[in-house]
Design a protein around this motif. Structure first.
Motif, PDB file in Angstrom:
ATOM      1  N   ALA A   1      14.692  -0.979   1.481  1.00 14.64           N
ATOM      2  CA  ALA A   1      13.655  -0.632   2.439  1.00 14.64           C
ATOM      3  C   ALA A   1      12.839   0.510   1.845  1.00 14.64           C
ATOM      4  O   ALA A   1      13.408   1.461   1.329  1.00 14.64           O
ATOM      5  N   PRO A   2      11.522   0.417   1.877  1.00 11.55           N
ATOM      6  CA  PRO A   2      10.709   1.493   1.302  1.00 11.55           C
ATOM      7  C   PRO A   2      10.828   2.785   2.109  1.00 11.55           C
ATOM      8  O   PRO A   2      11.057   2.748   3.311  1.00 11.55           O
ATOM      9  N   ASP A   3      10.697   3.919   1.411  1.00 10.22           N
ATOM     10  CA  ASP A   3      10.702   5.208   2.110  1.00 10.22           C
ATOM     11  C   ASP A   3       9.359   5.447   2.785  1.00 10.22           C
ATOM     12  O   ASP A   3       9.283   6.056   3.830  1.00 10.22           O
ATOM     13  N   ALA A   4       8.289   4.985   2.138  1.00  7.83           N
ATOM     14  CA  ALA A   4       6.964   5.162   2.702  1.00  7.83           C
ATOM     15  C   ALA A   4       6.092   4.022   2.227  1.00  7.83           C
ATOM     16  O   ALA A   4       6.383   3.386   1.210  1.00  7.83           O
ATOM     17  N   GLY A   5       5.018   3.780   2.955  1.00  5.37           N
ATOM     18  CA  GLY A   5       4.086   2.746   2.553  1.00  5.37           C
ATOM     19  C   GLY A   5       4.095   1.561   3.494  1.00  5.37           C
ATOM     20  O   GLY A   5       4.850   1.530   4.464  1.00  5.37           O
ATOM     21  N   GLN A   6       3.265   0.611   3.155  1.00  5.19           N
ATOM     22  CA  GLN A   6       3.002  -0.485   4.081  1.00  5.19           C
ATOM     23  C   GLN A   6       2.918  -1.788   3.306  1.00  5.19           C
ATOM     24  O   GLN A   6       2.406  -1.822   2.191  1.00  5.19           O
TER      25      GLN A   6
ATOM     26  N   ASN B   1      14.218   2.521  10.746  1.00  4.74           N
ATOM     27  CA  ASN B   1      13.255   1.767   9.946  1.00  4.74           C
ATOM     28  C   ASN B   1      11.848   2.101  10.383  1.00  4.74           C
ATOM     29  O   ASN B   1      11.568   2.208  11.576  1.00  4.74           O
ATOM     30  N   LYS B   2      10.966   2.233   9.382  1.00  3.15           N
ATOM     31  CA  LYS B   2       9.566   2.521   9.721  1.00  3.15           C
ATOM     32  C   LYS B   2       8.899   1.254  10.191  1.00  3.15           C
ATOM     33  O   LYS B   2       9.144   0.170   9.694  1.00  3.15           O
TER      34      LYS B   2
ATOM     35  N   LYS C   1       9.644   4.727  -3.163  1.00 11.67           N
ATOM     36  CA  LYS C   1      11.083   4.545  -2.966  1.00 11.67           C
ATOM     37  C   LYS C   1      11.840   5.503  -3.871  1.00 11.67           C
ATOM     38  O   LYS C   1      11.588   5.569  -5.071  1.00 11.67           O
TER      39      LYS C   1
ATOM     40  N   ARG D   1       0.837  -1.207   0.000  1.00  4.96           N
ATOM     41  CA  ARG D   1       0.000   0.000   0.000  1.00  4.96           C
ATOM     42  C   ARG D   1       0.865   1.247   0.000  1.00  4.96           C
ATOM     43  O   ARG D   1       1.674   1.441   0.907  1.00  4.96           O
ATOM     44  N   GLY D   2       0.674   2.052  -1.012  1.00  4.64           N
ATOM     45  CA  GLY D   2       1.327   3.375  -1.049  1.00  4.64           C
ATOM     46  C   GLY D   2       2.831   3.319  -0.956  1.00  4.64           C
ATOM     47  O   GLY D   2       3.460   4.129  -0.272  1.00  4.64           O
TER      48      GLY D   2
ATOM     49  N   HIS E   1      18.617   1.396   9.289  1.00  5.65           N
ATOM     50  CA  HIS E   1      19.407   1.074   8.113  1.00  5.65           C
ATOM     51  C   HIS E   1      20.104   2.331   7.629  1.00  5.65           C
ATOM     52  O   HIS E   1      19.714   3.449   7.971  1.00  5.65           O
TER      53      HIS E   1
ATOM     54  N   GLN F   1       1.401   4.000   8.938  1.00  8.21           N
ATOM     55  CA  GLN F   1       1.574   4.554   7.588  1.00  8.21           C
ATOM     56  C   GLN F   1       2.598   5.647   7.599  1.00  8.21           C
ATOM     57  O   GLN F   1       2.595   6.482   8.455  1.00  8.21           O
TER      58      GLN F   1
ATOM     59  N   ARG G   1      24.275  -3.132   1.196  1.00 10.27           N
ATOM     60  CA  ARG G   1      23.184  -3.810   0.508  1.00 10.27           C
ATOM     61  C   ARG G   1      22.489  -2.946  -0.538  1.00 10.27           C
ATOM     62  O   ARG G   1      22.165  -3.409  -1.624  1.00 10.27           O
ATOM     63  N   GLU G   2      22.272  -1.676  -0.245  1.00  8.11           N
ATOM     64  CA  GLU G   2      21.471  -0.864  -1.163  1.00  8.11           C
ATOM     65  C   GLU G   2      22.285  -0.266  -2.303  1.00  8.11           C
ATOM     66  O   GLU G   2      21.818   0.579  -3.034  1.00  8.11           O
TER      67      GLU G   2
ATOM     68  N   GLY H   1       6.074  -1.400  10.354  1.00  2.00           N
ATOM     69  CA  GLY H   1       5.158  -1.859   9.318  1.00  2.00           C
ATOM     70  C   GLY H   1       3.718  -1.446   9.577  1.00  2.00           C
ATOM     71  O   GLY H   1       2.965  -1.185   8.656  1.00  2.00           O
TER      72      GLY H   1
ATOM     73  N   SER I   1      13.031  -5.887   6.614  1.00  2.00           N
ATOM     74  CA  SER I   1      14.223  -5.048   6.575  1.00  2.00           C
ATOM     75  C   SER I   1      15.445  -5.813   6.111  1.00  2.00           C
ATOM     76  O   SER I   1      16.532  -5.269   6.049  1.00  2.00           O
TER      77      SER I   1
ATOM     78  N   PRO J   1       0.266  -6.681   8.835  1.00  2.00           N
ATOM     79  CA  PRO J   1       1.338  -5.742   8.480  1.00  2.00           C
ATOM     80  C   PRO J   1       2.703  -6.285   8.914  1.00  2.00           C
ATOM     81  O   PRO J   1       2.818  -6.834  10.006  1.00  2.00           O
ATOM     82  N   VAL J   2       3.681  -6.139   8.048  1.00  2.00           N
ATOM     83  CA  VAL J   2       5.010  -6.662   8.360  1.00  2.00           C
ATOM     84  C   VAL J   2       6.084  -5.624   8.037  1.00  2.00           C
ATOM     85  O   VAL J   2       5.835  -4.688   7.293  1.00  2.00           O
ATOM     86  N   THR J   3       7.259  -5.809   8.639  1.00  2.00           N
ATOM     87  CA  THR J   3       8.418  -5.007   8.272  1.00  2.00           C
ATOM     88  C   THR J   3       9.441  -5.944   7.650  1.00  2.00           C
ATOM     89  O   THR J   3       9.837  -6.929   8.271  1.00  2.00           O
TER      90      THR J   3
END
Lengths: 533, 332, 367
Positions: free
Chosen positions: A57-62, C361-362, A14, A10-11, C4, C367, B329-330, C364, A73, A69-71
């Motif tokens: 890793a995404p800058d924003a979103g889920q 890290n954000k 990157k 979602r949303g 990170h 939002q 990694r990135e 999960g 990394s 919901p998960v992370t």
């Protein structure tokens, strides 16, 4: 109750530095379906998938897996969530055997390495319908064997969600059939699969639904059964937009650069350009259209003398330039600029200033031991003014500029040298409208000055409006050369995906060979002899 | 007379082992570190730090075991420093390693001189250390004429060094964690993609390898009977170890062999003259060979090995493909 | 929850400078804590160290002359190494090249010194040292270019080969060995101070060795070479991106060879300066400048001007710690080596924050 997806993104956004690779993307994958992810080169498919596999890793979103919901990394997280990805560029350890490449990522594989791991992995591979020599070292494997190993690896880790990034690009037809059979069986067993591919027939063949990305944006997701190749192409390349780009009519000269039977291999050793014929005249822009990695890069590099060719001729004003060093080709007036995806890879020294990058190709010209930075600075100043480069000064390192400005610097330098042939790949990649127009104007100006231009592009609308003729490549082969004002976007799209072959459109004239060629019989003969040897 | 001559040979063989096993520690430690993809040029300094702390703490507690553990721990701490800088902070490995050597030698002399100013522990005063370092003959094997006493009657650290080398060979080549470690050194990107924790693997093995080097340093200190002077106990052995890693083709068992080869020359340097005296007709010429040639030989041989392997390219080479490169990694 | 790291596009100059200053200060504080623990007043020690014991010293000018003797080889070697490093060629072989240069210079001094005027001998010493060191370095570059031999390990090995050659010369009494004193029964290096010695310009009692001036001159030339010449331009392009250099039609291999040769040549010159000032060989002739020079060049970010500042400071550290050891007998002069290490470690830490950003890290769920 809303449907529970295997994966829901979602949303997702990157960015890399100033480049937005994914912008607010929504994607969902149903349980037990095969989803095709479709999009042109640079539309952000791989970046998006790399966020599922934990590389980025995404800058924003889920991200939600099975509704939770998960992370993610790290790839470790991804693996634990039951996501497995087959990368386009193999992630294999060359000096290891096939079995060890799989074994190294196995959970609870025990402390001691035992000989029976070979048997176990061979048996498992057989179960999935693959033949695998578990003791064979990766570095002795062919491209397709490596690809197979990658697929087996992910299957072995027991991923519930499998992502394949262009898995079919290097496989033979029979191997593709086999792979698809495996994918279908996996699906029946309840796995969910995302497959990135450009071949529309494969999309129609294998997938239940298709998700389309364009220029980092999410377009739509449709059921495969309710769509067709035409519609998908349209979504992928976008509706025709009237761009209002000038296409001045210019007196054309005899061919400046003629390419005959050119065959080139890529870094992996596979054929990237396959017996290609074409020519460029002064005063025309020849567009090169094609989807991701159809040999565009290899073609550009070969013309610039940076990549050896397998066979064929490259004749510039009657002289064969095959085998010449890059410097000699430069001196003949052939300029090549290639904007890679990271925009800094080729043609620029990122840590050096704009001035220093300006003089890259002619720093040796002035007499004496010193570099002439004064004229370099003047050139830099001129390029900055004329192309409206946004920079604090001429002495700013190029890596600090935003993408569009980097490209302006690169193209500005190429034009300043006064070439007679310009090979330019993706010169407007990632540029805003105004900067793009500035670049089109520059190219048109060059065309009016009698320069021959090879324009490798991504945006079909632009190519239709800007180019005189368009050559379409599909997996290293020419699918035809068409006049830009006579063709349509749909026709191009079909050619790009290999559904339409127009090479024999004109019966009286073989495609890509000029009637008033500069190539002599002698040159042809010697090339033929070389090919035979 | 005959017995004397054989005695010279026995002593010669004995010395090869006694004086050069520290090299094996350094080499095996460095192999473990390099297999993780990190080129650590700080061996000399790490061994020095292990040596000085191991010796002092070992003596004051009058326990060889504590000495060994301290040397290991101090070596591992130096490794931790190296790992923090190169793995986490992405610093240049060459420079960090060289600085570690300067830093380590600095610490060696600083601590050594500080202790000396107060009270220097003399090895013979500490029974456990002195006895612990005494030779232990292996029953049976040590009875073999000539070579028996030379090869099979040694102090505990010799045996430990061989055992560590064998264990590390087994670990690297025959275990799953070893396989993962090699994957990290060859291609961290692919190791990462299958869920191997690259950072943890690197940290762990850099510390382990440096700890092993530390024990080697401790051994050197004991070998010098703990006499502290203006020359460091390690005396360039750390650098020879870096060379020996290449000679041994990153294989701990080959490292044992390499230790004997390098040690052979090293021992000729010290006892070549006694051989020349014992066998004037056959080995008399040994007395004329400059000792520096023996000292330079390990480096000359290694240089030749380096060139030969680079000419032959990578086939069969144990050089980790990603050696010296930091992993991010990135990176695109 | 985790972190990170992300690459930074740029970092403002003031922030860079601030981070470096903080790093060096933090290192001094750490050293100070150690001193305190030993019961030494850190301020007193540091002030003694950084004035190099010259304050209140009747022969302070002599101390300064000696300080410059430490400074000259280090600065010149660092400058030389920066040439190769700029091209990402890991010349760890400064020690070996320095030794080869020293032997060549001493050979000229001993063989030609008696027959030629001193000035010409000195010039020939410099040339011979440069040639010997240059060839020794270029040899590795040839292997690197032709076979891809790892230059880090190769130069490392050659350091020791050179060292043992020198030790051999200093150890073996023989008719041919003109490096040793004939009269002495024990092997002792023959002095040639009266045959060839770099002249001093006298300012009262203080004698400014001409090598100091020459070092600054060479430094300036290298600065100009790197910044304004075609060669310097080629070095920076090759170092930044070999692919781009190739694309621009540069002969990358030739550039590598030429630059490494030049780098090693200048190390040879540093050796000639050292030998021509000391007037005698010694097995410790390098004073570790081949090693320390690497650290100095790196600390200075390969900037020629900064190299002079940093080598002045590092020389101060080394020379000053010896001077301070005379007053503070508890603190060994090896304190300088430790401090130097800590400074570099902390500068690396600072550099990390210049090159990267740490991003949290954000979660999960949010939002």
């Amino acid at each position: 109750m809303p449907e529970q997806y295997a994966i829901e993104m979602r949303g997702i956004t990157k960015t890399f530095g100033s480049v937005v690779a994914n912008n607010n993307i929504n994607l969902n994958l149903r349980q037990g379906e095969i989803l095709s992810l479709l999009g042109e080169n640079g539309s952000g498919k791989t970046t998006l998938m790399n966020m599922l596999s934990g590389i980025y890793a995404p800058d924003a979103g889920q991200i939600l897996v099975d509704g939770k919901p998960v992370t993610i990394s790290s790839p470790e997280d991804s693996k634990k969530l039951g996501i497995g990805m087959v990368h386009q560029h193999f992630k294999l350890v060359d000096v290891f055997s096939a079995a060890d490449n799989i074994w190294m990522g196995r959970e609870k594989s025990g402390f001691a390495l035992k000989g029976d791991r070979y048997d176990e992995i061979e048996a498992m591979a057989k179960k999935f319908g693959f033949d695998l020599d578990p003791r064979k070292k990766v570095r002795n494997m062919s491209v397709s064997e490596k690809q197979t190993l990658e697929i087996i690896k992910v299957l072995y880790y027991g991923a519930k969600v499998i992502i394949l990034d262009e898995p079919t690009a290097v496989l033979t037809v029979q191997e593709i059939d086999k792979l698809f059979a495996v994918l279908r069986r996996m699906k029946e067993e309840g796995h969910s699969i995302i497959i990135i591919t450009h071949k529309l027939n494969e999309v129609m063949d294998i997938s239940d639904r298709v998700a389309i990305l364009r220029k980092g944006e999410y377009i739509t997701t449709v059921n495969t059964a309710e769509t067709n190749e035409q519609e998908l192409t349209e979504w992928m390349v976008g509706r025709k937009i009237d761009l209002n780009i000038d296409r001045p009519v210019v007196e054309k000269t005899r061919p400046l650069l003629e390419i005959r039977d050119l065959t080139i291999k890529n870094d992996e050793g596979a054929v990237a350009i396959d017996k290609v014929n074409f020519y460029i005249r002064g005063g025309e822009i020849l567009g090169v259209a094609g989807i991701a990695g159809c040999g565009q890069k290899e073609l550009c590099e070969a013309i610039a003398g940076l990549r050896p060719i397998q066979s064929g001729l490259m004749i510039h004003k009657g002289d064969n330039i095959v085998g010449l060093p890059p410097k000699a080709i430069l001196e003949k007036g052939i300029s090549m600029s290639f904007i890679p995806e990271d925009r800094l890879g080729m043609g620029l020294a990122p840590s050096l200033s704009i001035t220093d990058n300006m003089i890259l190709k002619n720093y040796a010209a002035p007499k004496g031991p010193f570099v002439d930075r004064k004229s370099g600075r003047e050139d830099a100043q001129r390029v900055i003014e004329e192309l409206e480069v946004v920079t604090p000064s001429t002495e700013t390192p190029v890596r600090r500029l935003s993408g569009g400005n980097v490209q302006k610097v690169l193209l500005g330098r190429e034009i300043k040298a006064g070439p007679n042939v310009i090979v330019t790949a993706y010169p407007v990649r990632g540029l805003d409208i105004n900067s793009s127009y500035a670049i089109y104007d520059i190219l048109n100006q060059q065309k009016q000055d009698g320069v021959g231009i090879l324009f490798v592009g991504e945006d079909l609308d632009v190519m239709l409006a800007l180019c005189d003729k368009i050559m379409v490549l599909c997996h290293g082969r020419v699918m035809g050369v068409v006049h830009a004002h006579k063709t349509t976007k749909e026709e191009l799209g079909l050619m790009m995906t290999g559904a339409l072959d127009l090479t024999d459109k004109y019966e009286d004239k073989p495609a890509g060979i000029a009637r008033d060629t500069n190539i002599t019989e002698e040159q042809l003969k010697s090339a033929q002899e070389e090919g035979e040897n | 007379m005959e017995m004397d001559k054989l005695g010279v040979i026995t002593t010669f063989i004995h010395n090869i082992v006694v004086y050069n096993i520290p090299l094996l520690y350094g080499t095996v430690g460095e192999i473990v570190v390099e297999k993780s993809g990190s080129l650590n040029l700080g061996v000399e300094g790490i061994m020095a730090v292990g040596a000085i702390f191991g010796y002092i703490v070992g003596c004051y507690t009058n326990s060889m075991l504590v000495g060994i553990l301290t040397a290991f721990a101090m070596g591992a701490l130096m490794g931790l420093l190296f790992a923090a800088l190169t793995v986490s902070l992405q610093a240049n490995q060459n420079i960090t390693g060289l600085t570690l050597t300067t830093f380590g030698l600095g610490m060696y002399f600083f601590v050594g001189n500080a202790i000396k100013a107060v009270r220097w522990p003399i090895m013979s005063d500490y029974s456990s250390i002195k006895n612990g370092f005494a030779d232990i003959a292996i029953p049976g094997l040590s009875q073999i004429p000539v070579v028996g006493k030379g090869l099979f009657s040694h102090n505990i650290l010799v045996y430990l060094g061989i055992v560590i080398a064998l264990c590390m060979w087994y670990y690297l080549n025959r275990t799953t964690p070893g396989l993962r470690l090699r994957a990290v050194g060859e291609n961290p990107g692919s190791a990462d993609s299958v869920g191997i924790n690259v950072k943890r693997t690197k940290y762990l093995h850099i510390c382990l390898g440096c700890g092993i080097m530390g024990i080697g340093g401790y051994y050197m200190g004991l070998n010098m009977s703990g006499s502290f002077s203006s020359a460091c106990w390690i005396n360039g052995y750390g650098w020879i170890a870096v060379a020996l890693v290449i000679f041994a083709n990153w294989n701990p068992i080959m490292a044992i062999l390499g230790t004997f080869v390098f040690g052979f020359f090293n021992t000729l340097r010290v006892s070549g003259s006694s051989l020349a005296v014992a066998f004037p007709e056959t080995l008399g010429w040994l007395a004329a060979v400059p000792t520096q040639l023996y000292q330079a030989l390990p480096f000359i041989i290694t240089a030749i090995v380096l060139v030969v392997t680079s000419v032959r390219k990578r086939e069969g080479s144990g050089l980790p493909a990603a050696l010296g490169l930091n992993y991010f990694r990135e990176e695109r | 929850m985790g972190f990170h790291i992300v690459k930074r596009d740029s970092c403002p100059l003031w922030k860079k400078a601030l981070l470096y200053v903080i790093a060096v200060l933090a290192a001094l504080v750490l050293g100070g804590v150690l001193l305190l623990a030993m019961g030494v007043d850190p301020l007193a020690y540091y002030s003694r160290m950084f004035t190099m014991g010259m304050v209140g010293n009747k022969i302070a000018y002599k101390a300064f002359e000696n300080y410059l003797k430490v400074f000259v080889p280090l600065a010149l070697t660092s400058v030389a190494l920066s040439l190769a490093f700029k091209m990402r060629f890991w010349n760890i072989g400064g020690e070996g090249q320095f030794i080869m240069g020293s032997i060549a210079a001493a050979t000229v001094a001993l063989k030609l010194g008696p027959v030629l005027p001193s000035a010409i001998t000195l010039i020939l010493m410099c040339l011979a040292a440069m040639l010997a060191a240059g060839i020794y370095g270029a040899f590795v570059a040839v292997l690197k270019v032709k076979f891809g031999t790892n230059e880090t390990l190769m130069t490392l090995m050659l350091n020791y080969v050179a060292l043992y050659v020198l030790m051999f010369l200093g150890d073996r009494k023989a008719d041919w060995n003109f490096f040793l004193q004939e009269q002495s029964a024990r092997p002792v290096f023959q002095s040639f101070a009266d045959l060839a010695s770099f002249p001093k310009i006298m300012f009262g009692k203080f004698g400014l060795n001409i090598c100091v001036i020459l070092t600054f001159l060479v430094g300036t030339l290298v600065f100009v070479y790197l910044k304004y010449t075609k060669h310097g331009y080629e070095i920076s392009v090759v170092g930044d991106s070999a692919g781009t250099a190739h694309y621009a039609g540069m002969k990358v291999n030739a550039i590598v060879l030429r630059t490494v040769f030049l780098s090693a040549c200048l190390i040879g010159l540093a050796a000639a300066f050292k030998v021509g000032t000391a007037g005698v060989l010694s097995t410790a002739i390098t004073d570790d400048v081949g090693w320390t020079g690497i650290i100095v060049a790196w600390l200075s970010q390969l900037n020629t001007a900064v190299i002079f500042v940093v080598s002045a400071l590092i020389s101060m550290l080394h020379y000053g710690s010896v001077a301070a050891a005379a007053t503070f007998s508890k603190v060994d002069s090896s304190f300088a080596n430790m401090l130097q290490g800590v400074i570099l470690f902390l500068v690396f830490t600072a550099e990390f924050f210049i090159r990267f950003r740490v991003v949290r890290n954000k979660k999960g769920g949010k939002q």
